[in-house]
Structures are given as structure tokens and as C-alpha cells.
Motif scaffolding. Structure first.
Motif, PDB file in Angstrom:
ATOM      1  N   LEU A 112      -6.407  -4.612  -5.231  1.00  0.00           N
ATOM      2  CA  LEU A 112      -5.010  -4.809  -5.592  1.00  0.00           C
ATOM      3  C   LEU A 112      -4.662  -6.297  -5.668  1.00  0.00           C
ATOM      4  O   LEU A 112      -5.331  -7.135  -5.065  1.00  0.00           O
ATOM      5  CB  LEU A 112      -4.106  -4.134  -4.562  1.00  0.00           C
ATOM      6  N   SER A 113      -3.594  -6.613  -6.397  1.00  0.00           N
ATOM      7  CA  SER A 113      -3.082  -7.982  -6.429  1.00  0.00           C
ATOM      8  C   SER A 113      -2.395  -8.282  -5.109  1.00  0.00           C
ATOM      9  O   SER A 113      -2.179  -7.384  -4.275  1.00  0.00           O
ATOM     10  CB  SER A 113      -2.096  -8.145  -7.587  1.00  0.00           C
ATOM     11  N   GLN A 114      -1.985  -9.526  -4.926  1.00  0.00           N
ATOM     12  CA  GLN A 114      -1.336  -9.884  -3.663  1.00  0.00           C
ATOM     13  C   GLN A 114      -0.036  -9.112  -3.452  1.00  0.00           C
ATOM     14  O   GLN A 114       0.232  -8.599  -2.366  1.00  0.00           O
ATOM     15  CB  GLN A 114      -1.071 -11.391  -3.614  1.00  0.00           C
ATOM     16  N   GLY A 115       0.779  -9.035  -4.481  1.00  0.00           N
ATOM     17  CA  GLY A 115       2.038  -8.319  -4.354  1.00  0.00           C
ATOM     18  C   GLY A 115       1.852  -6.845  -4.064  1.00  0.00           C
ATOM     19  O   GLY A 115       2.496  -6.267  -3.176  1.00  0.00           O
ATOM     20  N   TRP A 116       0.962  -6.199  -4.777  1.00  0.00           N
ATOM     21  CA  TRP A 116       0.697  -4.775  -4.564  1.00  0.00           C
ATOM     22  C   TRP A 116      -0.011  -4.540  -3.233  1.00  0.00           C
ATOM     23  O   TRP A 116       0.135  -3.465  -2.634  1.00  0.00           O
ATOM     24  CB  TRP A 116      -0.120  -4.203  -5.712  1.00  0.00           C
ATOM     25  N   SER A 117      -0.754  -5.524  -2.760  1.00  0.00           N
ATOM     26  CA  SER A 117      -1.394  -5.386  -1.447  1.00  0.00           C
ATOM     27  C   SER A 117      -0.340  -5.307  -0.349  1.00  0.00           C
ATOM     28  O   SER A 117      -0.439  -4.482   0.569  1.00  0.00           O
ATOM     29  CB  SER A 117      -2.328  -6.574  -1.190  1.00  0.00           C
ATOM     30  N   LEU A 118       0.687  -6.149  -0.437  1.00  0.00           N
ATOM     31  CA  LEU A 118       1.768  -6.085   0.546  1.00  0.00           C
ATOM     32  C   LEU A 118       2.503  -4.756   0.445  1.00  0.00           C
ATOM     33  O   LEU A 118       2.827  -4.135   1.471  1.00  0.00           O
ATOM     34  CB  LEU A 118       2.741  -7.241   0.320  1.00  0.00           C
ATOM     35  N   ALA A 119       2.756  -4.293  -0.784  1.00  0.00           N
ATOM     36  CA  ALA A 119       3.443  -3.014  -0.971  1.00  0.00           C
ATOM     37  C   ALA A 119       2.619  -1.865  -0.403  1.00  0.00           C
ATOM     38  O   ALA A 119       3.161  -0.934   0.219  1.00  0.00           O
ATOM     39  CB  ALA A 119       3.720  -2.794  -2.461  1.00  0.00           C
ATOM     40  N   TYR A 120       1.311  -1.911  -0.602  1.00  0.00           N
ATOM     41  CA  TYR A 120       0.423  -0.859  -0.086  1.00  0.00           C
ATOM     42  C   TYR A 120       0.432  -0.843   1.441  1.00  0.00           C
ATOM     43  O   TYR A 120       0.546   0.222   2.063  1.00  0.00           O
ATOM     44  CB  TYR A 120      -0.994  -1.120  -0.597  1.00  0.00           C
ATOM     45  N   PHE A 121       0.335  -2.013   2.056  1.00  0.00           N
ATOM     46  CA  PHE A 121       0.348  -2.103   3.519  1.00  0.00           C
ATOM     47  C   PHE A 121       1.688  -1.608   4.063  1.00  0.00           C
ATOM     48  O   PHE A 121       1.737  -0.903   5.081  1.00  0.00           O
ATOM     49  CB  PHE A 121       0.100  -3.553   3.944  1.00  0.00           C
ATOM     50  N   ALA A 122       2.778  -1.967   3.380  1.00  0.00           N
ATOM     51  CA  ALA A 122       4.099  -1.495   3.794  1.00  0.00           C
ATOM     52  C   ALA A 122       4.199   0.021   3.664  1.00  0.00           C
ATOM     53  O   ALA A 122       4.778   0.695   4.532  1.00  0.00           O
ATOM     54  CB  ALA A 122       5.183  -2.173   2.956  1.00  0.00           C
ATOM     55  N   ALA A 123       3.638   0.576   2.597  1.00  0.00           N
ATOM     56  CA  ALA A 123       3.687   2.022   2.399  1.00  0.00           C
ATOM     57  C   ALA A 123       2.922   2.760   3.494  1.00  0.00           C
ATOM     58  O   ALA A 123       3.364   3.808   3.981  1.00  0.00           O
ATOM     59  CB  ALA A 123       3.113   2.379   1.021  1.00  0.00           C
ATOM     60  N   VAL A 124       1.788   2.199   3.903  1.00  0.00           N
ATOM     61  CA  VAL A 124       1.018   2.802   4.994  1.00  0.00           C
ATOM     62  C   VAL A 124       1.833   2.785   6.284  1.00  0.00           C
ATOM     63  O   VAL A 124       1.904   3.784   7.016  1.00  0.00           O
ATOM     64  CB  VAL A 124      -0.318   2.052   5.192  1.00  0.00           C
ATOM     65  N   ALA A 125       2.475   1.662   6.571  1.00  0.00           N
ATOM     66  CA  ALA A 125       3.276   1.537   7.786  1.00  0.00           C
ATOM     67  C   ALA A 125       4.441   2.520   7.794  1.00  0.00           C
ATOM     68  O   ALA A 125       4.696   3.205   8.794  1.00  0.00           O
ATOM     69  CB  ALA A 125       3.796   0.099   7.929  1.00  0.00           C
ATOM     70  N   VAL A 126       5.152   2.609   6.676  1.00  0.00           N
ATOM     71  CA  VAL A 126       6.306   3.511   6.585  1.00  0.00           C
ATOM     72  C   VAL A 126       5.858   4.969   6.671  1.00  0.00           C
ATOM     73  O   VAL A 126       6.506   5.793   7.337  1.00  0.00           O
ATOM     74  CB  VAL A 126       7.083   3.255   5.278  1.00  0.00           C
TER      75      VAL A 126
END
Length: 257
Positions: free
Chosen positions: A228-242
Motif C-alpha cells: 500500500l501507499s503511505q496514505g492507504w497504509s495509515l488508513a489500513y492500520f486505522a481500519a484494523v484498530a477500529v
């Protein structure tokens, strides 16, 4: 806002958050001082912006301990029952707790990241450590966001397990060892590793290595192989947390406190 204020007071009336915050700052800034102090003043082995953040994963482990204790301590002493009696809406109570812990983790993350970068500048004033690009800023300022989301994951695990030792052991073993061991699985290990949450979080921070001037051997932790790109990597990590927090809250609503 009342729930947030209550959770803030509950968190900071115990000693563990203060000790964990101090340890996280000491570990991250201390590792930066060690790595940068041993590096050359200039040339291919001079410290880089990324190498100043070498110890962020160790500080993150301490933050997850703090977050897990914020939940499991209440279960241990039975005060979670009082919380749920005062606030029958368990979802609101647990979301407030996760929000407060995440905000504390965010602040500690920013202090540790910029503290590490600052001590590096003091030790090596002639090294190329200026924050001249977006990649440099993400590599430093992004640590707070990663810490905050890691804290949410730890809160979720604490809610699910309700036992301090078990939650802390699971979090630390997974974050510091399990993901890397997955790579040893023949054939599919690297493919699985690309999508594991903490590896993806590392991709958000380091990207393609632009803040490491080509990633020489002394430039800190290895780059992530996440796709993933940097932006999508943060979104993915956030989605896992939520998602983990949502599962934990769903379980908490169905069982006795």
C-alpha cells in the motif's frame, strides 16, 4: 465530554500512565541518541531523519502496555462494574476510554519523535537532519498517529482478555516477534507479512525510504514491504484498530462485567 473527562481522571489518578510515559520517552530518545551517537558526522554513514526514529517500535510497545493496563486494571479491581452502572451505555463508556488513551498516546508519540529528532540534531549538528520534505515530516510527526492507533488496538485486546498479564504478553509477543516470524513460512510468508498491521504501519512512516537518503546500512529499521501507499497504509492500520475495538465492544456488551 463528561465521559472523556471522567476517563481522563481515572487514567491519570494511577501511577502506571506516568511511568509508562516516562519509559516510552526514555526508550525512544535513548535509542536515537545511541544510534546517532555512533554514526559518522558526514558521508554515507551519517545519520538520517529516519535513523533518528530507530527506537519508535520499542516506545510503541510501552504505549500498548499503558493502554492495556488502562482497561485491565479496571477489570482486576472491579471498578469496571461501577463504570457500567454509572454509564449503562457500554459502547459510549468504552469508546470514551479508547479515545482518551489514544489522545495520550498521540501526545507521547509526538514528544518522543520530536525529542529523538532534537537530540540527534544536538549530537550531530552537521548531519542532514533537516525536515525538508513531506517524507521527512511523516517519518517524524507520523509516529504520534501510529502510537494512537496502536493504543486503540491495545485497549481492544484488554477488553477482550480482561487480564493484564495475558493482554500485555499477547500484545508484546505479536508486535515484536510474531509478525517477523510469519516471514519464515515457506512460500507464502512474505505475502502474508505484507498485510500484517504493524508492518503496514511501518510503511506509513518510512514509505519508500525518501527520508533515509537511499537507506544505507546504518539508516535505522528495515523498510516495510507492504504494497500500500503511505496514505492507504495509515488508513489500513486505522481500519484494523477500529475493527478490533468494535469487536471488543460487541463482546463486552454481551457478557457480564
Amino acid at each position: 465530554m463528561t465521559l472523556l473527562a471522567v476517563e481522563r481522571m481515572k487514567l491519570f489518578t494511577t501511577r502506571s500512565p506516568w511511568w509508562c510515559a516516562l519509559v516510552a520517552l526514555a526508550v525512544t530518545i535513548g535509542f536515537s541518541a545511541l544510534v546517532v551517537g555512533e554514526a559518522a558526522d558526514s558521508g554515507p554513514f551519517a545519520p538520517t531523519v529516519a535513523s533518528t526514529q530507530f527506537g519508535y517500535s520499542f516506545g510503541m510497545a510501552v504505549i500498548m502496555v499503558l493502554a492495556a493496563l488502562a482497561v485491565t486494571t479496571e477489570y482486576r479491581f472491579g471498578t469496571i462494574r461501577t463504570t457500567f452502572q454509572a454509564v449503562p451505555n457500554r459502547t459510549a463508556a468504552l469508546v470514551a476510554k479508547a479515545t482518551v488513551v489514544a489522545l495520550v498516546a498521540l501526545v507521547i508519540g509526538e514528544l518522543s519523535a520530536f525529542g529523538s529528532w532534537g537530540i540527534a540534531n544536538l549530537l550531530k549538528p552537521n548531519a542532514p537532519l533537516a525536515l525538508d520534505s513531506g517524507a521527512d515530516w511523516i517519518n517524524v510527526a507520523g509516529v504520534g498517529a501510529v502510537y494512537a492507533l496502536a493504543a486503540v488496538i491495545a485497549v481492544a485486546v484488554g477488553i477482550l482478555l480482561r487480564h493484564s498479564a495475558g493482554a500485555i504478553a499477547l500484545l508484546l509477543i505479536y508486535a515484536l516477534a510474531v509478525e517477523n516470524l510469519v516471514r519464515l513460512i515457506p512460500g507464502i510468508g512474505d505475502d502474508i507479512y505484507q498485510w500484517l498491521p504493524f508492518n503496514v504501519a511501518n510503511k506509513f512512516l518510512t514509505g519508500d525510504g525518501a527520508s533515509d537518503l537511499g537507506r544505507n546500512a546504518e539508516a535505522g529499521a528495515p523498510l516495510s514491504n507492504a504494497v500500500l501507499s503511505q496514505g492507504w497504509s495509515l488508513a489500513y492500520f486505522a481500519a484494523v484498530a477500529v475493527a478490533l475495538l468494535a469487536i471488543a465492544i460487541g463482546v463486552a456488551r454481551k457478557r457480564d462485567a
